[in-house]
Design a protein around this motif. Structure first.
Motif, short mmCIF file in Angstrom:
data_model
loop_
_atom_site.label_atom_id
_atom_site.label_comp_id
_atom_site.label_asym_id
_atom_site.label_seq_id
_atom_site.Cartn_x
_atom_site.Cartn_y
_atom_site.Cartn_z
N GLY A 95 0.77 -1.23 0.00
CA GLY A 95 0.00 0.00 0.00
C GLY A 95 0.81 1.28 0.00
N VAL A 96 2.12 1.20 0.26
CA VAL A 96 2.93 2.42 0.20
C VAL A 96 3.22 2.73 -1.26
N PRO A 97 3.48 3.98 -1.62
CA PRO A 97 3.82 4.31 -3.00
C PRO A 97 5.07 3.53 -3.47
N ASP A 98 5.01 3.03 -4.69
CA ASP A 98 6.12 2.27 -5.28
C ASP A 98 6.45 1.03 -4.46
N ALA A 99 5.42 0.39 -3.91
CA ALA A 99 5.64 -0.76 -3.02
C ALA A 99 6.43 -1.87 -3.70
N ALA A 100 6.15 -2.12 -4.97
CA ALA A 100 6.85 -3.22 -5.66
C ALA A 100 8.35 -2.98 -5.72
N ALA A 101 8.74 -1.73 -5.98
CA ALA A 101 10.16 -1.40 -6.05
C ALA A 101 10.82 -1.54 -4.68
N TRP A 102 10.12 -1.11 -3.64
CA TRP A 102 10.68 -1.23 -2.28
C TRP A 102 10.81 -2.70 -1.88
#
Length: 306
Positions: free
Chosen positions: A275-282
């Motif tokens: 749910g955080v922005p750019d979750a996949a990258a993180w």
């Protein structure tokens, strides 16, 4: 908090307790491993000093091994042993091919003998976790649960799927209700309690006395308190991303404090970062973290972008 293989270690249980879980279970523990005095097996049983008590879930098919494991667990945990649960639900082939887990649904006599042996050995409740059957062609939930009650089980947890479903499809609340209506002991509903409202709904739909939360607790240790609030008609407030990151940091530190392998933080990162922005990258970044400082630094970086 439900027993979850590879998940419900001491750090996870402590987080669940902090989030309102009134009871927490060990990972699935092999009675054969205890028989052969495997120290790695005992690591799954031993509660952390910060835990008030622990429900220990055992699996296997040898009655004598269950007796031995019960005595050993009682001696090792003392007053902190809350109850002993027998896994009769696991559908994984490496478990069922040895007659354990959901394979016991096809052998009620052996299952009853296991429960009876544990009741003879222990002065704490003995419970079982079952599925509604191995296949849709053979629903055994109510009859099997009655047999376990007659053998001495103090409660029956029911996962509303067939073993053949593994974790696919939907859990059948109606079948759980049938079991709850068939026995006099408390029934624990299990399956698809993926958030607080659904956990509360599962209790209402099944008439069960309690509800297991498993995957619904991934990255959400507050789900237990929120489910209690939902039962009371309250609407739980959403948790902001900064609070979830704080929980992630705490959970990572608890892995270290309880002696767990830090690699488990990779799964935690995937759950807490949803749910955080750019979750996949993180999450991809988290796969390359090595030590506790790496994970804490990642959380700081994520928070700086909020």
């Amino acid at each position: 908090m439900a027993p979850m293989a590879g998940v419900s270690d001491a750090a996870y249980r402590l987080m669940a307790r902090a989030g309102g879980a009134p009871l927490a279970y060990s990972e699935m523990v092999s009675v054969t491993g205890i028989h052969y005095a495997s120290e790695k097996t005992w690591e799954l049983v031993d509660p952390d000093p910060a835990e008030p008590d622990l429900a220990v879930q055992l699996f296997g098919s040898d009655v004598d091994h269950f007796r031995e494991a019960a005595r050993a667990a009682r001696e090792r945990l003392g007053a902190r042993l809350a109850l002993v649960d027998v896994n009769m639900a696991c559908p994984v082939p490496k478990v069922t091919r040895n007659g354990a887990g959901s394979a016991l649904l096809d052998d009620p006599a052996r299952a009853a003998a296991i429960v009876g042996a544990l009741v003879e050995e222990l002065d704490v409740p003995v419970t079982v976790k079952i599925r509604i059957g191995r296949t849709p062609q053979k629903i055994v939930g109510p009859a099997f649960a009655r047999a376990m009650e007659e053998a001495g089980a103090a409660a029956v947890a029911v996962h509303g799927r067939f073993a053949s479903q593994m974790y696919r499809g939907s859990s059948d609340a109606g079948q759980i209700r049938r079991v709850a209506e068939a026995v006099g002991v408390p029934v624990i509903a299990s399956g698809d309690a993926l958030d607080a409202p659904r956990a509360a709904a599962l209790l209402r739909e099944t008439g069960a006395a309690a509800c297991f939360v498993a995957r619904g607790s991934y990255g959400n240790p507050w789900v237990f308190r929120d489910a209690a609030a939902a039962l009371a008609g309250e609407v739980p407030a959403p948790r902001p991303a900064a609070l979830r990151l704080a929980a992630f940091r705490l959970h990572v530190r608890l892995l270290v404090a309880t002696g767990a392998h830090i690699a488990r933080a990779r799964s935690l990162a995937g759950w807490y970062l949803r749910g955080v922005p750019d979750a996949a990258a993180w999450r991809e970044r988290a796969m390359h973290c090595v030590g506790v400082d790496d994970y804490l630094a990642l959380a700081d970086e994520v928070e700086a972008t909020l």
